[in-house]
Design an enzyme around this catalytic site. Sequence first.
Site, mmCIF file in Angstrom:
data_model
loop_
_atom_site.group_PDB
_atom_site.id
_atom_site.type_symbol
_atom_site.label_atom_id
_atom_site.label_comp_id
_atom_site.label_asym_id
_atom_site.label_seq_id
_atom_site.Cartn_x
_atom_site.Cartn_y
_atom_site.Cartn_z
ATOM 1 N N SER B 102 0.868 -1.173 0.000
ATOM 2 C CA SER B 102 0.000 0.000 0.000
ATOM 3 C C SER B 102 0.897 1.212 0.000
ATOM 4 O O SER B 102 2.078 1.104 0.294
ATOM 5 C CB SER B 102 -0.873 -0.016 1.257
ATOM 6 N N ARG B 354 -0.237 -4.356 -6.539
ATOM 7 C CA ARG B 354 -1.472 -4.968 -6.014
ATOM 8 C C ARG B 354 -2.636 -4.233 -6.633
ATOM 9 O O ARG B 354 -2.578 -3.005 -6.801
ATOM 10 C CB ARG B 354 -1.471 -4.835 -4.476
ATOM 11 N N THR B 390 -7.241 1.991 4.474
ATOM 12 C CA THR B 390 -6.837 1.227 5.652
ATOM 13 C C THR B 390 -7.728 1.506 6.853
ATOM 14 O O THR B 390 -8.110 0.587 7.581
ATOM 15 C CB THR B 390 -5.372 1.544 5.996
ATOM 16 N N CYS B 549 0.110 -7.613 -16.518
ATOM 17 C CA CYS B 549 0.607 -8.352 -15.362
ATOM 18 C C CYS B 549 1.906 -7.714 -14.886
ATOM 19 O O CYS B 549 2.862 -7.608 -15.656
ATOM 20 C CB CYS B 549 0.860 -9.811 -15.710
ATOM 21 N N CYS B 574 4.189 -15.023 -9.894
ATOM 22 C CA CYS B 574 2.987 -14.309 -9.468
ATOM 23 C C CYS B 574 3.181 -13.579 -8.142
ATOM 24 O O CYS B 574 3.773 -14.128 -7.205
ATOM 25 C CB CYS B 574 1.838 -15.297 -9.344
ATOM 26 N N CYS B 577 -1.379 -10.092 -7.166
ATOM 27 C CA CYS B 577 -1.994 -8.776 -7.256
ATOM 28 C C CYS B 577 -3.456 -8.848 -7.669
ATOM 29 O O CYS B 577 -4.206 -7.930 -7.396
ATOM 30 C CB CYS B 577 -1.215 -7.874 -8.203
ATOM 31 N N CYS B 580 -5.048 -9.877 -13.182
ATOM 32 C CA CYS B 580 -5.443 -10.696 -14.333
ATOM 33 C C CYS B 580 -6.880 -11.170 -14.205
ATOM 34 O O CYS B 580 -7.650 -11.137 -15.170
ATOM 35 C CB CYS B 580 -4.499 -11.875 -14.509
#
Lengths: 253, 605
Positions: B102, B354, B390, B549, B574, B577, B580
């Site tokens: 974040s 992310r 958050t 990606c 990977c 995130c 996709c």
Amino acid sequence: MSRVLVGVKRVIDYAVKIRVKPDKSGVVTDGVKHSMNPFDEIAVEEAVRMKEKKLAKEVIAVSCGPAQAQETLRTALAMGADRAIHVEVAGAEYETLQPIHVAKILAKISQDEKADLVIVGKQAIDDDSNQTAQMTAALLDWPQGTFASKVEKSDAGLTVTREIDGGLEVIKTKVPAVLSADLRLNEPRYATLPNIMKAKKKPMKKVSAKDLGVDLAPRIKVISVEDPPVRQAGSVVPDVDTLVAKLKEGGHV
Amino acid sequence: MATAIVNSARQVGRLTSAAKRLYSDFPKITTHYTVHPRDKDSRWTEINMERMAEETDILIIGGGPAGMAAAIRARQIAEEKGAEVRVTLLEKAAEAGGHILSGACVDPIALNELIPDWKEKGAPFDTPVSSDKFGLLTKSGRIPIPVFPGLPNYNHGNYVVRLGHLVRWLSEQAEAAGAEVWPGCAGADLIYRDDGSLKGVATGDVGIAKDGSPKDMFERGMEFHSKITIFTEGCHGHLTKMVSKKYNLRENSEPQSYGIGLKELWEVKPENHHPGLVEHTIGWPLDKNTYGGSFIYHLQAGEGEAPLVAVGFVVGLDYQNPYLSPFREFQRFKLHPYVKPMFEGGTRIAYGARALVEGGWQCLPKTVFPGGCLAGDTAGFLNVPRIKGTHNAMKSGMLAAESAMELILSGEATHENGVTPTLYEDRLRESYVYKELKQVRNCRPSFHTSMGLYGGLAYSAFSTLVRGKEPWTLSHGGADHAKLKPAKECKPIEYPKPDGVITFDLLSSVALTGTNHEADQPPHLTLQDDTVPVKNNLSVFDGPEARFCPAGVYEYVPLETGEGQRLQINAQNCIHCKTCDIKDPSQNINWVVPEGGGGPAYNGM
């Protein structure tokens, strides 16, 4: 064979990119993902398989390090070790902990616990020393089977297949002995949640190096830790003459 | 007779070579049991599929700010009331905080309520915001836009935080409060009672080979049966996807809208470091019709620590041009003359990405169902104009825990019935979470007109002025994946080559995430139909997954047998995130959880 002692080390996870500290005193470890040294996982697996084959009665996992080393010991317990011994070494003492100290610690614990076999990973992936098994054997005056890729019970003790430069070497050794695990010895099992939960109930003893009579003063001093030099770009030459000229220029011929 | 045999041999030959062509044109990619069930698979007939089961009172899936807040709050109440309540939290990362990424500029309102003495307890909230800057970037310049009290991006009173570290600290608080936190455990399957209510969650099986067969060390996951299950998987959770479908949670909601956020941590030269400075930009390098922008947050340097700056870039996943690469937009953003000097002489030390939730109010699902509820970004509480989620995630986690505890302590929620915690949704509506989201609901959708960025800014200013009281609610206009235009209608984008100093290539960036997965397991990026990528994604959209990606998982490579291409899935890269699963124009990709412990190893991202 009743008791097998397995040494496990908590190291930076092998997939994490290492960063050298700006002051060149070492690498950044704060907050970085750590796991059990992969060769130690193999050592634990071998010990647990021996217990399952009834070649051993008890597996004791040992680790030297700060409080977080207990997480590594819990993984060993989850894989099947019966109990754990945490030799607490923290702060500056941990920064300068070296194979000679660990060997002395393992040797002392092996005697106290009356172990018949000590198995460790062949080397840790952080220092790549490949010394602990050998030094522990020497301190105990026990035979050693290092780089083991196969261990079988024989009448007099063990038959160990070792991975060496030329291929495979098969040796026979009596017990008690010290072994170091190589990559092809086995494929370690997963530490799954039900076993991790059971492991929380298994005994873990905490001791200090002092309790074991081991002096942790460093014998080796690390002067500096640096990144390997950045790879220089190559250049493509149009013909052989230019190549020869460049080689001569660079003093290579 | 001989002719008949020869003819049938020729038929067989033709069939076999046709099959070979078909097979090799579309080699098998997906082997996961969610696409190829094991009860029909002969390799699994001898395997004992029984699972061990444990009972817990509250089961929390996902150890981010929402999940941790829920665990802590539940245990606080248990302590207060002197009640024996078991709280179990499952987290797929190997260590708490390992999959957290974040900005982050956090409003302490929720933490102040949850743990008022967080400062004494050493929460890593060390960088109070000292100043806010906002600007519109043009190709070579910057137009400053003033930030003042009342604007959603005015951050006085907030903190710049390394969220992964905060989550790690929250995990310690949760364990100290008596919650069980199990990292390295992936929640994989949902367990239902006969009446259709949620009974619990099973952790993932381990030891399945890449071809889908059982390995020697195969071990079945275990089941947790709970009275209430709280899903806090973060943006676009995979179990949340299943639960939403099962209980029709989204029938009255607009399809969720998302962005992808990419982030790097840089050690910068001291003269470029201004701790507490929070900076945002919009505009270049994105065109006016592509939503997105950057953040640059300066962290306080601790004792003996290098000055750190968190820099990131968000691209709305409703972008239309399939040639767009969010990663390369991020890289070239750093070359802007206003931005570049900050990073000169610096060192990049971390990278990650992310997906994030942008849909807001219109896209909120029903958050409760028989046996459980959704909290945090998996429900979608991120406040886009404030660029903060958050605090809402934590508050929703706390409300979920309070509601769950009330139902458990009153005896209403038991292991036999799957009670729907409607109490939770009522409380959410009354809380600042819903009030905030309602107030800003029209900002993000206002960027969808032909005026793009400028229309959005103008409308958002208006909406902020009237505090969201305008009597209408704008629509997002459909799902993100449906907004992608065919390649032939769009122009490829010329991105600069990485210079290796300020801008970098994808693979060296992925190496910095520390991501890894056991190689010998079925790819967890599953395709419902293995032929669709080449037939649709590649032919119509020129393979956008290879561009969106942020970890280089998807690659179109030439077929070994000659002409044509096939999709190669590098599942090991990977970084979880979820982009996709969100943006695939064919909606053919279904992200499922890999073996627990796999994925990135973020440190304070």
